[in-house]
Design a protein around this motif. Structure first.
Motif, PDB file in Angstrom:
ATOM      1  N   UNK B  25      -4.651  10.939  -7.352  1.00 47.76           N
ATOM      2  CA  UNK B  25      -3.881  11.998  -6.726  1.00 47.76           C
ATOM      3  C   UNK B  25      -3.237  12.846  -7.812  1.00 47.76           C
ATOM      4  N   UNK B  26      -2.859  14.100  -7.490  1.00 46.37           N
ATOM      5  CA  UNK B  26      -2.263  14.938  -8.523  1.00 46.37           C
ATOM      6  C   UNK B  26      -0.933  14.372  -9.011  1.00 46.37           C
ATOM      7  N   UNK B 136       8.247  11.444  -1.017  1.00 48.13           N
ATOM      8  CA  UNK B 136       6.819  11.500  -0.718  1.00 48.13           C
ATOM      9  C   UNK B 136       6.541  12.568   0.339  1.00 48.13           C
ATOM     10  N   UNK B 140       1.943  10.974   3.415  1.00 47.36           N
ATOM     11  CA  UNK B 140       1.379  10.397   2.184  1.00 47.36           C
ATOM     12  C   UNK B 140       0.967   8.957   2.460  1.00 47.36           C
ATOM     13  N   UNK B 141      -0.248   8.624   2.114  1.00 48.45           N
ATOM     14  CA  UNK B 141      -0.697   7.245   2.336  1.00 48.45           C
ATOM     15  C   UNK B 141      -1.515   6.790   1.150  1.00 48.45           C
ATOM     16  N   UNK B 142      -1.704   5.517   1.068  1.00 49.29           N
ATOM     17  CA  UNK B 142      -2.383   4.917  -0.071  1.00 49.29           C
ATOM     18  C   UNK B 142      -1.783   3.556  -0.204  1.00 49.29           C
ATOM     19  N   UNK B 143      -2.350   2.727  -1.019  1.00 51.48           N
ATOM     20  CA  UNK B 143      -1.787   1.388  -1.136  1.00 51.48           C
ATOM     21  C   UNK B 143      -0.350   1.450  -1.606  1.00 51.48           C
ATOM     22  N   UNK B 144      -0.114   2.284  -2.631  1.00 52.19           N
ATOM     23  CA  UNK B 144       1.226   2.377  -3.186  1.00 52.19           C
ATOM     24  C   UNK B 144       1.659   3.843  -3.191  1.00 52.19           C
ATOM     25  N   UNK B 145       2.715   4.147  -2.480  1.00 44.51           N
ATOM     26  CA  UNK B 145       3.281   5.500  -2.470  1.00 44.51           C
ATOM     27  C   UNK B 145       4.410   5.510  -3.505  1.00 44.51           C
ATOM     28  N   UNK B 146       4.425   6.571  -4.332  1.00 40.63           N
ATOM     29  CA  UNK B 146       5.326   6.559  -5.486  1.00 40.63           C
ATOM     30  C   UNK B 146       6.482   7.542  -5.307  1.00 40.63           C
ATOM     31  N   UNK B 147       7.690   7.042  -5.548  1.00 41.17           N
ATOM     32  CA  UNK B 147       8.868   7.877  -5.689  1.00 41.17           C
ATOM     33  C   UNK B 147       9.309   7.755  -7.133  1.00 41.17           C
TER      34      UNK B 147
END
Lengths: 204, 294
Positions: B25-26, B136, B140-147
Motif C-alpha cells: 500500500x502507499x 486509517x 481500510x482493511x488488511x491483516x494489519x492496519x497501521x496508525x
C-alpha cells in the motif's frame, strides 16, 4: 621642452577639481553607509515517521497449518541531536486479528522471550536484532509449514514494546517490522485484521 | 514461437520473484514540530503555544491531535504515555483549538494549545506529550492496519512554591579493557530536586600523545526523582590501541570530570601477543644455552 602658460595650468587645475568633485560623493557614501548585518536562522526541531497504511499477509491454510509473513518498513527522520525512541503496540487492548465473529489470537511469545516458531491459529511480529528475536535477516515466508524465525505477540496498547532507541539525528532511519500469520483449515476464510500504532518521540 | 513463450514465461517468473514482500500500500508520513518544549507558569496562569503537524508524504489523511501523560521507565528512560502518576499529569491541563484535521500531501497545519495550570498542583515539573496521529482511511482493511503518531514532549514547571533544582552524578563507568567495538562509556545522573534540568555530557578520547581522536557531546533532560544513564559510544574506534577517555558533565551549575586509560584489544590479540613474547623468551633462553655449550 613645452612651456605651460598660466591659462593652461588653470584649465588643468579646474579639470582635476571637476573630476575630484564627481568622484568624491561616491567615496563618501561608501564610507558612511557601511554597516554589519547579523543573519540569524532558527531551525525548529522536527520528527517524522513514514510507514505503509496496511500490511497484507496472505495465507492458504492446510490441515496441519501454514504460515506466511510480510513486513512494514518504518522510517523515522529527526533533526534532534538526541535521536528518537520508536515503540509499538496494538491500538487497543484486544490483540487478536478479527474477521466478524472469528479471530486469530496473538502469539504467546514476548519480545524478550519470543516463540521459536508461530503456533497454529496465531499471529505475531518480529524485528531483527531486537529482544530475543535474533539477528536475522528475516526473509519472507509464504504458505510454509513452519517458520524459521522467532515471533512474539503484538502487545496491548497499555504495554508497548520499544523497537529502537537512537542518540543522534536520523534521516529515513529504517526499522523493518515483520508480521507473521499461521492458520490451519479450521479457520473460516476471510480478511482478519487488527490495528497497530507506531510511536516516535525525541530521546531528549 | 516456443522460444518466445519460454522467454516471456521467464520474464514473468522473474518479475513475480522480485516483488518485495513488504506492504503493497502507499506510504504515508506524519511529522510534528517542535519535538519538545519547556513552559514555566504559576498557579492559575494560562499559556498558549503551537505545534505544527506536517504531511511530508505523498498521500493525504485525517489526523488527530491529543495529549497524554509522559513519564519514563528505568535508567534508560523508556518513555511511557499511560497512567497519570506523580508528575505525569500535565496532559489534563492542555486543550487544543482543534483536534481533528485533514492534511493533503505536502500540507501542514498549526494547532494552538492552551495550558492552564490548576489551582493546587505540586510545585516543580509536570509532564505531558502532544501527539499527532494518523487515522486509517474508512474501509481500510488488511491483516494489519497501521496508525502512526509522533510526539512533542511538554515540560511544564509550576513556579509557585518551593522549587528545588538539585542533581548529582550517581556513577560513571569506563571499562579499562574493551574487547569489542564500540568503545563505550556511560554516566548516571540523578535528579534529586522537584523539577527537570538539562545535563550536557561530553566524551573526549585522546591518544597516548594527547591528540584528540574523538569528541562528542549530548544534552539530555533529567526528570525529577529519576536516574538517567547517558551512554556515550564511539562506533568507529580503532580495534586496537591505548587511549585516554574523559567524561565531562555539566548540569545546573556543577561540573564533573572522570578520566580512565583504556586498552582497546580483542582477546585473541592479547593471546597472540603473549604467545609472541613467550616465543621470544624461549628463543633467547635457547640461544643463550647453545652459546654456553659452545
Amino acid at each position: 621642452m613645452r612651456k605651460y602658460t598660466g591659462k593652461s595650468i588653470r584649465l588643468g587645475a579646474a579639470a582635476v577639481a571637476i573630476i575630484a568633485a564627481l568622484c568624491s560623493p561616491i567615496a563618501a557614501s561608501a564610507a558612511t553607509t557601511s554597516t554589519n548585518t547579523t543573519i540569524n536562522a532558527t531551525i525548529s526541531s522536527t520528527i517524522s515517521m513514514t510507514t505503509s497504511t496496511t500490511v497484507a499477509v496472505g495465507v492458504t491454510p492446510t490441515a496441519s497449518g501454514a504460515m506466511s509473513s510480510a513486513f512494514d518498513n518504518v522510517q523515522v527522520t529527526t533533526n534532534s541531536n538526541n535521536g528518537y525512541v520508536l515503540s509499538f503496540a496494538d491500538a487497543d487492548a484486544t490483540t487478536t486479528l478479527v474477521s466478524g465473529a472469528n479471530s486469530i489470537s496473538a502469539d504467546a511469545g514476548t519480545q524478550a522471550s519470543p516463540s521459536t516458531t508461530l503456533t497454529n491459529n496465531a499471529w505475531g511480529y518480529r524485528v531483527d536484532g531486537v529482544g530475543g528475536f535474533g539477528a536475522g535477516p528475516t526473509t519472507a515466508e509464504t504458505n510454509i509449514a513452519s517458520s524459521a524465525f522467532k515471533w512474539a505477540g503484538v502487545p496491548a496498547s497499555a504495554s508497548p514494546n520499544t523497537l529502537k532507541t537512537t542518540a543522534t539525528t536520523a534521516l529515513n532511519d529504517q526499522t523493518k517490522v515483520w508480521y507473521g500469520v499461521k492458520v490451519d483449515t479450521t479457520k473460516p476464510s476471510g480478511t482478519y485484521s487488527d490495528t497497530v500504532t507506531y510511536t516516535a518521540v525525541t530521546n531528549s | 514461437m516456443k522460444r518466445l513463450f519460454a522467454a516471456l514465461a521467464a520474464i514473468v517468473t522473474a518479475v513475480v520473484l522480485v516483488v518485495p514482500a513488504g506492504a503493497d500500500t502507499p506510504s504515508e508520513s506524519i511529522a510534528i514540530s517542535p519535538v519538545d518544549q519547556h513552559i514555566s507558569a504559576g498557579v492559575g496562569e494560562t499559556k498558549t503555544g503551537t505545534v505544527t503537524v506536517i504531511n511530508d508524504g505523498q498521500v493525504g489523511y485525517d489526523a488527530r491531535v491529543y495529549a497524554q501523560p509522559y513519564s519514563v521507565k528505568g535508567e534508560q528512560y523508556e518513555p511511557t504515555f499511560t497512567g497519570q502518576n506523580g508528575r505525569a499529569d500535565a496532559d489534563t491541563w492542555l486543550s487544543f483549538d482543534h483536534t481533528s484535521l485533514h492534511l493533503d500531501a505536502g500540507k501542514s497545519a498549526e494547532v494552538t494549545y492552551t495550558l492552564h495550570i490548576p489551582s493546587a498542583p505540586a510545585p516543580g515539573g509536570h509532564y505531558a506529550v502532544i501527539f499527532a496521529e494518523t487515522q486509517p482511511a474508512a474501509g481500510a482493511s488488511g491483516s494489519v492496519v497501521v496508525r502512526k503518531r509522533v510526539g512533542s514532549l511538554v515540560y511544564v514547571t509550576v513556579t509557585n512554591g518551593q522549587l528545588t533544582r538539585e542533581g548529582r552524578v550517581d556513577q560513571t563507568h569506563i571499562d579499562g579493557w574493551q574487547q569489542t567495538l564500540p568503545l563505550t562509556a556511560w554516566i548516571r545522573i540523578e535528579n534529586i530536586g522537584n523539577t527537570d534540568f538539562a545535563a550536557t555530557t561530553t566524551m573526549t578520547v585522546r591518544d597516548v600523545f594527547g591528540s584528540v581522536k574523538y569528541q562528542a557531546d549530548r544534552t539530555v533532560n533529567i526528570l525529577p526523582a529519576t536516574i538517567r544513564r547517558v551512554d556515550m559510544p564511539w562506533d568507529k574506534a580503532p580495534w586496537f590501541g591505548l587511549v585516554s577517555v574523559k567524561i565531562h558533565a555539566t548540569y545546573l551549575d556543577q561540573n564533573y570530570d572522570y578520566q580512565q586509560l583504556v586498552l582497546i584489544a580483542p582477546l585473541w590479540s592479547l593471546v597472540l601477543l603473549v604467545f609472541i613474547v613467550l616465543l621470544l623468551v624461549w628463543w633467547a633462553v635457547y640461544a643463550g644455552t647453545r652459546r654456553a655449550k659452545r
